[in-house]
Enzyme design. Structure first.
Site, PDB file in Angstrom:
ATOM      1  N   SER A 173       0.829  -1.203   0.000  1.00  0.00           N
ATOM      2  CA  SER A 173       0.000   0.000   0.000  1.00  0.00           C
ATOM      3  C   SER A 173       0.866   1.258   0.000  1.00  0.00           C
ATOM      4  CB  SER A 173      -0.966  -0.059   1.189  1.00  0.00           C
ATOM      5  OG  SER A 173      -1.941   0.951   1.114  1.00  0.00           O
ATOM      6  N   HIS A 212      -6.346  -6.428   1.460  1.00  0.00           N
ATOM      7  CA  HIS A 212      -5.477  -5.306   1.114  1.00  0.00           C
ATOM      8  C   HIS A 212      -4.046  -5.537   1.569  1.00  0.00           C
ATOM      9  CE1 HIS A 212      -4.452  -1.283  -0.051  1.00  0.00           C
ATOM     10  NE2 HIS A 212      -4.114  -0.950   1.181  1.00  0.00           N
TER      11      HIS A 212
END
Length: 332
Positions: free
Chosen positions: A156, A284
């Site tokens: 991320s 994620h």
């Protein structure tokens, strides 16, 4: 008259019955020679124990901190490769402890310790993304000696930071491989909407809310770190630049709620080395404090073999770019 000599009376003879025949005398016979016993192979005996004590196995190396910026969760000084890991927004170096243990002993993990959290809660975060990139590049460069194999892995926010730090380093200290997970390409980063999310929503979407929800203090610490990193992330501006020579792999979790699409082929334009994109099971964040993440893939890449995965797809444009790459391109 002539005197007569008295005669001795004769005892009448009794006729005798013939007895058994006399036995011949016993003669000792020679004993036959004893048959030789079957031979048995000699038993090989273990040598006597020496008096030199046997050394006990070395205990597992304890985690250690290198300067202010790096945690080595499982130190392996003799490892062939150093993998520098960059945490997500609000994350800390400890998120890579399971990954470090899973990759040992062939790979030694150096996890980045960002400021304003954990053991560095008193250290201020640089004012913007460019300043953070420059500071991390300055701190990491001494640990990237020419000739020593190194790779970057980021998730991320950490994926973007890993890429920009690699680009900011001198050419002879750049990593051979950069693996980015759960992040759009730099050109698309400024268009993403995650920077507009509040910290609580981001904590939920990353799947970390359950890990800290039982402790209100941990929740506040996590939210504080996320807010800090979101503020820095919002300052990022992409500027066109020559692509890296490093190999680059872009990963997406199949259940990632943060990515608008799992198609990360936009990263292909940012390398002239080998490129591939893969969709893996997960959300994620692939590597967390309770999951090691893409261990098999990283082992395959770090050992110099291309990942054999039916879900992988290489962009056509990248194939031609790989064919024309210079000798700087690593052999992945």
């Amino acid at each position: 008259m002539t005197p007569t000599t008295p005669t001795t009376p004769t005892t009448p003879t009794t006729p005798t019955t013939p007895g058994p025949a006399a036995r011949p005398p016993l003669v000792a016979r020679p004993r036959p020679a004893a048959a030789p016993l079957p031979t048995t192979p000699a038993v090989r005996r273990a040598p006597a124990a020496t008096t030199t004590p046997v050394a006990a196995p070395l205990p597992a190396a304890r985690p250690r901190i290198e300067g202010d910026w790096f945690l080595l969760p499982a130190p392996r000084p003799a490892a062939a490769v150093r993998l520098f890991c960059f945490p997500h927004a609000g994350g800390d170096a400890t998120a890579f402890t399971p990954l470090a243990r899973a990759l040992a002993p062939a790979t030694e993990v150096w996890a980045l310790r960002p400021p304003a959290r954990g053991g560095r809660s008193r250290d201020p975060m640089p004012a913007d993304f460019a300043a953070l990139t420059a500071e991390v590049a300055r701190e990491i460069a001494p640990h990237l000696a020419p000739g020593r194999r190194a790779a970057f892995y980021g998730q991320s926010f950490g994926a973007l930071l890993a890429y920009e730090v690699a680009r900011a380093l001198p050419a002879d200290r750049r990593p051979e491989l950069v693996v980015v997970a759960g992040a759009p390409s730099p050109a698309e980063w400024t268009e993403r909407e995650s920077k507009d999310l509040d910290a609580a929503e981001l904590l939920r979407l990353t799947g970390l809310e359950e890990l800290v929800s039982a402790d209100p203090e941990l929740v506040e610490l996590a939210l504080g770190g996320i807010r800090t990193d979101l503020a820095v992330s919002a300052t990022y501006r992409h500027h066109p630049h020559p692509p890296l020579a490093s190999a680059l792999y872009a990963l997406a979790g199949a259940e990632d709620p943060m990515l608008a699409t799992t198609d990360l082929s936009g990263w292909a334009a940012h390398t002239r080395g080998a490129f591939d994109q893969l969709v893996l099971p997960g959300g994620h964040l692939l590597a967390t404090v309770d999951r090691p993440g893409p261990v098999d893939l990283l082992n395959s890449l770090l050992s110099g073999r291309a990942a054999a995965d039916p879900t992988s797809s290489t962009a056509t444009a990248t194939a031609s770019a790989s064919a024309t790459a210079t000798e700087e391109q690593p052999s992945w």
